[in-house]
Scaffold this motif. Structure first.
Motif, PDB file in Angstrom:
ATOM      1  N   HIS A 280       0.877  -1.126   0.066  1.00 39.31           N
ATOM      2  CA  HIS A 280       0.077  -0.134  -0.124  1.00 39.31           C
ATOM      3  C   HIS A 280       0.974   1.433   0.105  1.00 39.31           C
ATOM      4  O   HIS A 280       0.487   2.241  -0.624  1.00 39.31           O
ATOM      5  CB  HIS A 280      -0.705   0.095   1.215  1.00 39.31           C
ATOM      6  CG  HIS A 280      -1.689   1.047   1.289  1.00 39.31           C
ATOM      7  ND1 HIS A 280      -2.873   1.287   0.604  1.00 39.31           N
ATOM      8  CD2 HIS A 280      -1.637   2.357   2.288  1.00 39.31           C
ATOM      9  CE1 HIS A 280      -3.522   2.672   0.831  1.00 39.31           C
ATOM     10  NE2 HIS A 280      -2.679   3.232   1.877  1.00 39.31           N
ATOM     11  N   VAL A 281       1.892   1.065   0.798  1.00 44.31           N
ATOM     12  CA  VAL A 281       2.912   2.171   0.947  1.00 44.31           C
ATOM     13  C   VAL A 281       3.691   2.507  -0.455  1.00 44.31           C
ATOM     14  O   VAL A 281       3.787   3.717  -1.242  1.00 44.31           O
ATOM     15  CB  VAL A 281       3.670   2.185   2.066  1.00 44.31           C
ATOM     16  CG1 VAL A 281       4.897   3.317   2.154  1.00 44.31           C
ATOM     17  CG2 VAL A 281       3.113   2.215   3.519  1.00 44.31           C
ATOM     18  N   LEU A 282       4.138   1.325  -0.959  1.00 40.63           N
ATOM     19  CA  LEU A 282       4.823   1.604  -2.206  1.00 40.63           C
ATOM     20  C   LEU A 282       3.975   1.989  -3.423  1.00 40.63           C
ATOM     21  O   LEU A 282       4.414   2.715  -4.224  1.00 40.63           O
ATOM     22  CB  LEU A 282       5.385   0.324  -2.432  1.00 40.63           C
ATOM     23  CG  LEU A 282       6.553  -0.382  -1.519  1.00 40.63           C
ATOM     24  CD1 LEU A 282       6.782  -1.940  -1.955  1.00 40.63           C
ATOM     25  CD2 LEU A 282       7.548   0.488  -1.443  1.00 40.63           C
ATOM     26  N   LYS A 283       2.615   1.569  -3.191  1.00 40.30           N
ATOM     27  CA  LYS A 283       1.915   1.891  -4.416  1.00 40.30           C
ATOM     28  C   LYS A 283       1.721   3.709  -4.281  1.00 40.30           C
ATOM     29  O   LYS A 283       1.381   4.373  -5.135  1.00 40.30           O
ATOM     30  CB  LYS A 283       0.462   1.450  -4.326  1.00 40.30           C
ATOM     31  CG  LYS A 283       0.393  -0.052  -5.036  1.00 40.30           C
ATOM     32  CD  LYS A 283      -0.687  -0.908  -5.007  1.00 40.30           C
ATOM     33  CE  LYS A 283      -0.693  -2.157  -5.737  1.00 40.30           C
ATOM     34  NZ  LYS A 283      -1.874  -2.849  -5.623  1.00 40.30           N
ATOM     35  N   ALA A 284       1.476   3.973  -3.021  1.00 38.61           N
ATOM     36  CA  ALA A 284       1.200   5.638  -2.647  1.00 38.61           C
ATOM     37  C   ALA A 284       2.369   6.274  -3.335  1.00 38.61           C
ATOM     38  O   ALA A 284       2.357   7.228  -3.973  1.00 38.61           O
ATOM     39  CB  ALA A 284       0.732   5.657  -1.099  1.00 38.61           C
TER      40      ALA A 284
END
Length: 349
Positions: A280-284
């Motif tokens: 989720h963080v990497l996609k953000a």
């Protein structure tokens, strides 16, 4: 709405103002009545005189009554149980008969939002908000006489533990952070603190806010992560603590990194050690990069268009000047050809 010339004549700060407003009031629209209340409130340091508040409290429109009550100086009745010094203090600041009638009028109004105005400053704790219905929470936050950020954020932590719904706490926080006094507080720089104790207290305020964010639900986390400063007073939320935040908070911080240089280290850390962070963080971060790339391309396209438009403008100017030069040359040539004939005068023909 009233024109500026009418406002100047009607609301001039002079004894006739009260008589003019009372005369005009029955024929004014709701918008004009609100306008009058707001203008007089702004001129009176956010307070309106008792006569105007009393006049507005007779209005049929609840919003007019609310607007007047929010700026009225409401004095509660004397506490008859007080004794000694407190009794003397109560008597010294006892309300006048007009002020007492105004207080009773507001306290007994049929609209709850108006009645809440008499609860301004009741208690110094936000803890009482937990058991209140949501509309009352929002209204009480807006009228609370002591905007204490640390106390509010600490209440958030307790409310989370008590099971107050996440969306309701997010709304309460948005209402609180929108208060002018709070907005100003979060804009302070190191030069704005009176002393070290003031700077320490300011730091504890944001510390309480970030502590609440760590255990909040996603809606509240989003509100706090988007608006809380990372540095204030003697407290700084460092890179290690930022990186250890819940993924929703971390994702919001990465979005902020797109326009806050101080968060550049966080985005660089995520890029350098992707194995430490959730998908989720990497996609953000990926979305942030896409937006920044799009922005860069848009800026380049805009600059190219501006350059092209500027080139066209210069070219058009050159062509216009050339046309003028041709016209002037033609006129000059015609004048030269006509010169001998004009020199001959009347008798030379």
């Amino acid at each position: 709405m009233l024109s500026e010339s009418v406002i100047e004549e009607l609301l001039r700060d002079a004894p006739m103002r009260e008589h003019l407003v009372q005369t005009a009031w029955p024929d004014l629209s709701v918008e004009s009545r609100l306008q009058i209340i707001q203008i007089i409130s702004d001129a009176g340091h956010n307070f309106v005189p008792t006569w105007l508040a009393a006049l507005a409290m007779e209005d049929d429109a609840a919003i007019v009554r609310y607007w007047a009550a929010k700026s009225a100086y409401l004095k509660a009745p004397i506490d008859n149980a007080a004794t000694g010094v407190m009794r003397d203090f109560e008597l010294m600041f006892a309300p006048t008969p007009e002020e007492s009638r105004l207080y009773d009028k507001v306290k007994n109004d049929e609209c709850e939002l108006v009645r809440i105005r008499t609860e301004r400053g009741v208690g110094s704790s936000y803890e009482t908000l937990t058991e209140e219905p949501q509309v009352r929470r929002l209204a009480l936050i807006r009228v609370h006489s002591r905007t204490n950020s640390r106390a509010f954020f600490e209440w958030l932590g307790h409310a989370i533990d008590e099971g107050v719904p996440d969306l309701e706490l997010a709304e309460c926080t948005s209402e609180f952070l929108a208060l002018p006094a709070i907005s100003w507080t979060f804009l302070r720089t190191s030069d704005d603190f009176i002393d070290g104790f003031d700077a320490y207290g300011a730091g504890q305020e944001i510390r309480a806010g970030w502590d609440a964010a760590k255990k909040a639900g996603p809606a509240l986390q989003g509100v706090l992560a988007r608006q809380l400063p990372l540095k204030m007073g003697l407290t700084t939320i460092g890179i290690d603590e930022q990186a250890s935040m819940p993924e929703r908070v971390l994702a919001e911080l990465l979005w902020r990194s797109g326009h806050e240089a101080s968060l550049g280290a966080l985005s660089q850390l995520v890029r350098s050690h992707p194995e430490r962070f959730s998908e989720h963080v990497l996609k953000a971060l990926e979305r942030v990069d896409q937006v920044q790339s799009f922005d860069a391309e848009a800026i380049a396209d805009d600059q190219a268009r501006r350059a092209l438009n500027q080139t066209r403008s210069v070219l058009n100017t050159i062509l216009l000047v050339k046309q003028k030069v041709v016209e002037l040359s033609s006129q000059l040539e015609a004048a030269k050809q006509d010169e001998p004939r004009r020199r001959g005068g009347f008798f030379g023909r």
